[in-house]
Design an enzyme around this catalytic site. Structure first.
Site, mmCIF file in Angstrom:
data_model
loop_
_atom_site.group_PDB
_atom_site.id
_atom_site.type_symbol
_atom_site.label_atom_id
_atom_site.label_comp_id
_atom_site.label_asym_id
_atom_site.label_seq_id
_atom_site.Cartn_x
_atom_site.Cartn_y
_atom_site.Cartn_z
ATOM 1 N N ASP A 1 0.459 6.044 2.032
ATOM 2 C CA ASP A 1 -0.604 5.881 1.043
ATOM 3 C C ASP A 1 -1.707 6.884 1.335
ATOM 4 O OD1 ASP A 1 0.119 3.889 -0.770
ATOM 5 O OD2 ASP A 1 -0.235 2.325 0.710
ATOM 6 N N PHE B 1 -9.401 -5.662 -11.061
ATOM 7 C CA PHE B 1 -8.484 -4.507 -11.079
ATOM 8 C C PHE B 1 -7.046 -4.983 -10.903
ATOM 9 C CE2 PHE B 1 -5.986 -1.321 -8.824
ATOM 10 C CZ PHE B 1 -6.110 -0.233 -9.691
ATOM 11 N N ASP C 1 3.066 -4.448 -1.653
ATOM 12 C CA ASP C 1 3.798 -3.498 -0.812
ATOM 13 C C ASP C 1 5.053 -4.118 -0.196
ATOM 14 O OD1 ASP C 1 2.031 -1.350 -1.122
ATOM 15 O OD2 ASP C 1 0.707 -2.102 0.451
ATOM 16 N N ALA D 1 -3.078 -3.458 -10.327
ATOM 17 C CA ALA D 1 -2.343 -2.246 -9.969
ATOM 18 C C ALA D 1 -1.415 -1.791 -11.084
ATOM 19 C CB ALA D 1 -1.546 -2.490 -8.690
ATOM 20 N N ARG E 1 -4.113 -0.612 -13.907
ATOM 21 C CA ARG E 1 -5.064 0.333 -13.310
ATOM 22 C C ARG E 1 -6.392 0.344 -14.076
ATOM 23 N NH1 ARG E 1 -2.875 5.857 -13.021
ATOM 24 N NH2 ARG E 1 -1.725 5.347 -14.894
#
Length: 673
Positions: free
Chosen positions: A302, A369, A513, A371, A374
């Protein structure tokens, strides 16, 4: 681990407990776990009873027996020392969780907590922890935030912040809450917590042999069985030649033929590999994970927190034509008042610095927010919708199918500097761009250069637009990058690299993740991350430092190099020992065998004793190398092979010739006296 434990581990060589455990390993149930050393142990017993029965000179027979016994003891001691390191670390971890109690809640808003023992907690229980208290079990913070001292686990005294609803919500049982109050949802059953698993790993009770270790073990066993068959047939051959060979000499020949050095050090090398990872504050869930790290050839990283510091700060506002900077700032502030991220807070702070008054909206609906989209923002009471986010996401929000030329120019200007542009819109109106600046970590470019020397490809993954990603990738020195990446893009990238035959490593800390961490060959999860991430990865970094992945690769390569170097040295040693033992066996009956006595050893008995003594003392001399690991410098596989063959191959042949000859001279001198 803390300094006290490291100091205790350093003195493991001097601990009587290591010698005690080495003796315990002589028992049959332990001895036969290592086939090579089990044969040496059986040979010791054979020489002892053969000597008592008068089959050989008493002094010579007892000398051989003693040397063989010391050889086995030293091999056991190598493994015992490695295990002693783990037991010292386990003692510290156990102390962190003794006699813990918990306040269990029936719901998040329950005010009447029930006091129970920590061992009675079950998965999904809710517990309350206040300032000054020890967290009784692993879990996720579901309400509140607190600074926590994790020194009991990480050895780092600096407190860390853990907060509900973020990727830093995971807490570990045995750590101490320093401030505030949190409600934690238990994520582990009693006896299966993070500390429990750490204790089992560092003690070695859960240590599984790695694939390479198993393969090498099989090879050593096959070699041992082959040499046993050779030695067993020698008495029959010698009978036809009219030669009598004592059983003690046959055992001595067998011990010098089989790879005793690597056979004795192999378990210690495996244990030490995990200990080296732990010394770097990395918990490897298996020895295989450490080993695979040495073969990784693609690193997925990342950008935020790994390549950059991750503390992006708002540095400028760029309104589009027809919009005042004050109007843009006010809209940006509205979207950031409920934004807990450093970026959101910095937008509010910058607006205040520029003189704006901050008025919080009434009955507003804040959009967190996401992911996938976005975008974040706020829906005001009067019906206005204000959003900030990536340009393509905002254009989709406002419903503009055509690119906005001025906006794109602003975005490209910000991105070309390596900063991150956030676009702000109100309803269907584009207002402008916020510039978020981040800083590349010092020395990161040199680290990537080291990885490139090892033949490892680095891929930066970021949600930034391609221009920003390209600028940062060039400055950081990575080989490739993926821009505007979503969580599923990481998973797709890993699968694509694996299908091409690569071994992939990645780092992550969030629940999103977890799929990619599970798919990667090496998944390094952050200790500060969510429980899902830590469960999915096969390594956990206690320091929560994303750049630790670079160190993990070097630890893995050092593990492979150490095993390969000591195996090469062990097999090279055997060549020299052959020239000492074989002439001693046959030179009397076959004078032509004298040509093999290149070392010109004093007598057959001194030759046997010299070879066996060298065979015994080389094991403890190599214990520090096995535990510390062979010194590693980034280079290609060909360069490493050439270096190891020169140092441990050629050196492994030459050293025994010198050492055995020196020992023989001492023994000859003693025998003459």
């Amino acid at each position: 681990m803390n300094k006290q434990i490291r100091s205790e581990n350093t003195s493991a060589f001097l601990q009587p407990e290591a010698w005690k455990n080495a003796c315990i390993k002589l028992l049959p149930q332990h001895a036969f776990k290592n086939p090579v050393m089990a044969i040496v142990w059986l040979g010791t017993l054979i020489t002892f009873f053969s000597t008592l029965m008068g089959a050989v000179n008493l002094l010579f027979g007892l000398s051989v027996t003693l040397i063989l016994f010391i050889t086995v003891l030293f091999a056991n001691y190598a493994e015992a020392v490695a295990e002693a390191k783990g037991r010292g670390q386990a003692s510290s971890l156990r102390a962190a969780r003794q006699n813990l109690t918990a306040r269990r809640l029936s719901s998040v808003h329950d005010t009447q907590a029930v006091q129970i023992a920590a061992t009675d907690l079950k998965k999904n229980d809710l517990i309350e922890v206040r300032a000054g208290e020890i967290i009784p079990s692993d879990g996720e913070i579901i309400e509140g935030f607190a600074t926590i001292n994790e020194a009991a686990v990480t050895g780092e005294s600096a407190p860390v912040l853990r907060e509900a609803g973020t990727d830093h919500s995971g807490v570990i049982g045995g750590t101490k809450v320093l401030t505030d109050r949190i409600v934690v949802q238990v994520t582990a059953e009693a006896g299966n917590s993070f500390l429990d698993r750490m204790i089992a790993l560092v003690e070695g009770s859960n240590r599984q042999k790695t694939p390479n270790e198993i393969a090498l073990g099989i090879l050593l066993t096959v070699m041992t069985v082959t040499f046993i068959l050779v030695v067993v047939t020698l008495p029959f051959i010698s009978h036809f030649l009219g030669i009598r060979i004592d059983p003690v000499l046959l055992v001595a020949l067998l011990v010098c033929l089989i790879p005793t050095t690597i056979g004795g050090l192999l378990p210690a090398i495996g244990i030490a590999g995990m200990n080296r990872a732990l010394k770097a504050n990395v918990i490897a869930k298996s020895g295989k994970a450490v080993e695979v790290a040495g073969d990784v050839d693609v690193l997925l990283l990342d950008k935020t927190g790994t390549i950059t510091y991750g503390d992006r700060q708002a540095t400028a506002f760029y309104p589009v034509a027809g919009v005042s900077e004050s109007e843009l700032r006010q809209a940006a502030v509205m979207t950031s008042l409920a934004d807990p991220t450093p970026e959101g807070k910095s937008i509010v702070a910058l607006a205040k610095e520029l003189g704006d008054r901050i008025n919080e909206p009434v009955n507003a609906e804040f959009i967190a927010f996401n992911a996938a989209t976005r975008i974040s923002g706020v829906n005001l009471q009067e019906g206005q919708q204000i959003r900030k986010g990536a340009m393509d996401a905002i254009l989709k929000f406002v419903g503009q199918k055509e690119d906005h030329t001025e906006l794109r120019t602003r975005v490209e200007q910000v991105a070309s500097k390596g900063a991150t542009p956030l676009v702000v819109a109100r309803d269907q109106t584009l207002l402008g761009v916020i510039e978020l600046s981040d800083v590349i970590k010092h020395g990161i470019k040199e680290k990537f250069a080291r990885l490139r020397e090892m033949g490892i490809k680095t891929v930066m993954v970021t949600g930034d637009n391609p221009l920003t990603a390209a600028a940062i990738a060039a400055e950081a020195g990575v080989d490739d990058y993926i821009a505007e990446a979503k969580p599923e893009d990481k998973l797709e990238c890993i699968r694509k690299e694996q299908q091409s035959g690569h071994l992939v490593a990645m780092v992550g800390d969030g629940t999103n993740d977890a799929p990619a961490l599970a798919q990667a060959d090496i998944g390094l999860a952050m200790n500060s991350g969510t429980q899902a991430a830590k469960e999915a990865g096969n390594m956990v970094d206690l320091d929560s430092d994303p750049t630790k992945l670079l160190a993990v690769v070097e630890i893995g390569k050092q593990q492979l190099i150490t095993r390969g170097a000591l195996t090469t040295f062990s097999l090279a040693n055997d060549i020299s020992k052959y020239f000492a033992i074989l002439p001693a066996l046959f030179v009397v009956a076959i004078p032509e065998m004298q040509v093999l006595n290149v070392m010109q050893l004093g007598s057959s008995q001194s030759a046997v004793l010299s070879a066996l003594i060298f065979n015994a003392i080389v094991i403890p001399l190599l214990i520090p190398v096995a535990l510390r690991g062979v010194k590693f410098k980034p280079s290609t596989s060909t360069q490493l092979l050439r270096k190891n063959m020169l140092i441990y191959g050629v050196g492994g042949v030459i050293l025994p010739f010198i050492a055995i000859k020196a020992i023989d001279m001492v023994i000859t001198q003693i025998m003459s006296v």
